[in-house]
Enzyme design. Sequence first.
Site, PDB file in Angstrom:
ATOM      1  N   HIS A 119      47.680 -13.729  34.413  1.00 13.64           N
ATOM      2  CA  HIS A 119      46.309 -13.265  34.203  1.00 13.64           C
ATOM      3  C   HIS A 119      46.026 -13.284  32.706  1.00 13.64           C
ATOM      4  O   HIS A 119      45.128 -13.978  32.259  1.00 13.64           O
ATOM      5  CB  HIS A 119      46.107 -11.865  34.785  1.00 13.64           C
ATOM      6  CG  HIS A 119      44.672 -11.413  34.758  1.00 13.64           C
ATOM      7  ND1 HIS A 119      44.217 -10.343  35.484  1.00 13.64           N
ATOM      8  CD2 HIS A 119      43.589 -11.882  34.083  1.00 13.64           C
ATOM      9  CE1 HIS A 119      42.910 -10.169  35.269  1.00 13.64           C
ATOM     10  NE2 HIS A 119      42.513 -11.094  34.411  1.00 13.64           N
ATOM     11  N   HIS A 160      40.004 -11.124  24.805  1.00 12.94           N
ATOM     12  CA  HIS A 160      41.159 -10.312  24.448  1.00 12.94           C
ATOM     13  C   HIS A 160      41.820 -10.685  23.113  1.00 12.94           C
ATOM     14  O   HIS A 160      42.060  -9.821  22.275  1.00 12.94           O
ATOM     15  CB  HIS A 160      42.193 -10.372  25.574  1.00 12.94           C
ATOM     16  CG  HIS A 160      41.665  -9.856  26.877  1.00 12.94           C
ATOM     17  ND1 HIS A 160      41.270  -8.553  27.055  1.00 12.94           N
ATOM     18  CD2 HIS A 160      41.449 -10.479  28.071  1.00 12.94           C
ATOM     19  CE1 HIS A 160      40.849  -8.376  28.307  1.00 12.94           C
ATOM     20  NE2 HIS A 160      40.937  -9.523  28.933  1.00 12.94           N
ATOM     21  N   GLU A 207      40.089 -15.452  28.592  1.00 12.40           N
ATOM     22  CA  GLU A 207      41.166 -14.571  28.132  1.00 12.40           C
ATOM     23  C   GLU A 207      41.288 -14.580  26.609  1.00 12.40           C
ATOM     24  O   GLU A 207      41.507 -13.538  25.997  1.00 12.40           O
ATOM     25  CB  GLU A 207      42.492 -14.973  28.786  1.00 12.40           C
ATOM     26  CG  GLU A 207      42.547 -14.679  30.273  1.00 12.40           C
ATOM     27  CD  GLU A 207      42.372 -13.201  30.587  1.00 12.40           C
ATOM     28  OE1 GLU A 207      43.121 -12.371  30.045  1.00 12.40           O
ATOM     29  OE2 GLU A 207      41.458 -12.873  31.375  1.00 12.40           O
TER      30      GLU A 207
END
Length: 310
Positions: A95, A177, A173
């Site tokens: 993930h 992040h 992602e």
Amino acid sequence: MFKLSLISLATSVSIVHAEFLHLSRSTQTLFTTYPNIDACVGLPVQHSCENTTVLTNSCCNVVQGGLVLQTQYWDTYTGLESQGQLLPQGSWGIHGLWPDNCDGSYDQYCDLSRQYDPAPSPSTLPNGTVVPPYQGPSVRTFIQDFGRYDLLKYMDTYWVNQGAPNEDFWAHEFSKHATCTSTFDVACYEPGYQEHKEVVNFYETVTKVFQMYPTYNILAAAGIVPSNTTTYTLSQITNALYSQTGAVPYLGCVGSSGTILDEVWYFHHVLGTEQYGHFKTLNSTTPSSCAETGIWYYERTPTSERVVSY
């Protein structure tokens, strides 16, 4: 005879072309992707979120986003099987690598100049800032520009999206992040920064940390395997993972009663940079969303998987 000669010639040309492409890739220059940590030598060595003195160099320590989560999915299908987008048999999927703050809160989309997500989620930040959808070249091309076809192959195998191309997931992602992790700031790659260097380095780091946690194998070795007929308890799954990691991970379940296992998060403090530092395992700071009993760890759709090598 003439047709056969043409076929032979065409075959020979195809073989030569394939060999040329292979040779081109194998001899392509691999640009370096590591940050500059020369200034880190000699500085105090401390774990993120545990420092007793102020950390003065955010490129040497994870100052922003010091509670680091390695997160994995258990999907049972991709929705793009017809396009060859398949899940890795015998493995959970990547993930991401999330930078929570030391108090458990988190930031997102911290640098909109490095926003490569074509479908930002959320599209508006809590402070009202709008995150514009990215419309430029895919992050897949960033990886290719650095000659990292090996990394690309690994990501296509283990970092698989559901309902959209893999590269959209990867872009999300990074943008959401990695831009909130201090050691992936552009300044950490100076002098000699090459555009998108930190993006590729982030993907290298994500895949490296993922390999620390072979979730499928740990569970299978404890007798916990995907099944459409047998359920498990939360303690069975938690204890199996704890026995090999020394920490209690977060287990995520969906469904109205929290009985369908679909996610695991491993928590850490990091000594040094996120890229190359030591990951210290921690108990989850987030309560599990799973029921205590009757948890389904469903089998995948057989046509949604492919055999992979490790």
